[in-house]
Design an enzyme around this catalytic site. Structure first.
Site, PDB file in Angstrom:
ATOM      1  N   CYS A  78       0.919  -1.155  -0.016  1.00  0.00           N
ATOM      2  CA  CYS A  78       0.012   0.058   0.013  1.00  0.00           C
ATOM      3  C   CYS A  78       0.975   1.215   0.251  1.00  0.00           C
ATOM      4  O   CYS A  78       0.645   2.288  -0.771  1.00  0.00           O
ATOM      5  CB  CYS A  78      -0.956  -0.009   1.143  1.00  0.00           C
ATOM      6  SG  CYS A  78      -1.921  -1.479   1.281  1.00  0.00           S
ATOM      7  N   ARG A  79       1.821   1.227   0.785  1.00  0.00           N
ATOM      8  CA  ARG A  79       2.828   2.538   0.754  1.00  0.00           C
ATOM      9  C   ARG A  79       3.426   2.573  -0.515  1.00  0.00           C
ATOM     10  O   ARG A  79       3.817   3.850  -0.725  1.00  0.00           O
ATOM     11  CB  ARG A  79       3.785   2.155   2.056  1.00  0.00           C
ATOM     12  CG  ARG A  79       4.827   3.121   2.234  1.00  0.00           C
ATOM     13  CD  ARG A  79       5.656   2.810   3.410  1.00  0.00           C
ATOM     14  NE  ARG A  79       5.282   2.929   4.555  1.00  0.00           N
ATOM     15  CZ  ARG A  79       4.991   3.846   5.430  1.00  0.00           C
ATOM     16  NH1 ARG A  79       5.477   5.071   4.905  1.00  0.00           N
ATOM     17  NH2 ARG A  79       4.701   3.886   6.465  1.00  0.00           N
TER      18      ARG A  79
END
Length: 177
Positions: A78-79
């Site tokens: 996600c990052r």
């Protein structure tokens, strides 16, 4: 303990193990897949609170393309995809494509820290799915998962896992009204 008692105990333990395995197989085979959204279906209606306190609904995006990105602050993929999602959002927003980044817990401080820790500023609209009601309705697993919805509310794609910039752009072009 007598020999006969040991044998009986072994049989009981073996039967319990076999019963447990059978139960696991049964649960796996009869798992309820109703919540898993499929391409071509209408997206489930939802209502969420955003980071800035607004309430958003699926109907708010009628007539626009919509990318729902389900994510978590602890999720490394996600990052990695968040900056590319933000860049493409800035590019396609003027063309009628919206993004709603749905964090699966209500943790505003963690979300703020997450964004401060990124190399580039990200200004995506963030909403919280406190009880996983929306992620359950869409059948989200694993994180990140992205649902691509056209201007009529029809699901056009479901992408599980991290996306690169090219994939994000392809999805956004596909739902530009």
């Amino acid at each position: 303990m007598s020999r006969q008692a040991k044998k009986i105990t072994q049989y009981i333990v073996m039967l319990l193990i076999i019963a447990a395995i059978g139960f696991i197989i049964y649960i796996t085979m009869t798992k309820d897949n109703k919540g898993i959204v499929k391409v071509g279906e209408q997206a489930p209606a939802f209502q969420l609170k955003t980071m800035d306190g607004r309430t958003v609904n699926l109907s708010d995006y009628k007539g626009k393309g919509l990318i729902l990105n389900f994510w978590g602050t602890w999720c490394k993929p996600c990052r990695k995809e968040m900056p590319a999602l933000n860049k493409n959002y800035e590019k396609y927003k003027k063309q009628g494509v919206e993004v709603l980044a749905i964090h699966i817990k209500k943790t505003p401080q963690q979300v703020t820290q997450f964004f401060k820790g990124l190399d580039e500023p990200v200004r995506l609209p963030i909403a919280f799915d406190n009880n996983n009601e929306v992620s359950d309705a869409f059948g989200i697993d694993p994180l990140p998962t992205t649902v691509v919805i056209d201007k009529n509310g029809t699901v056009k794609a479901v992408h599980e896992g991290e996306m690169n910039s090219g994939t994000i752009e392809k999805y956004m072009k596909s739902i530009t009204p």
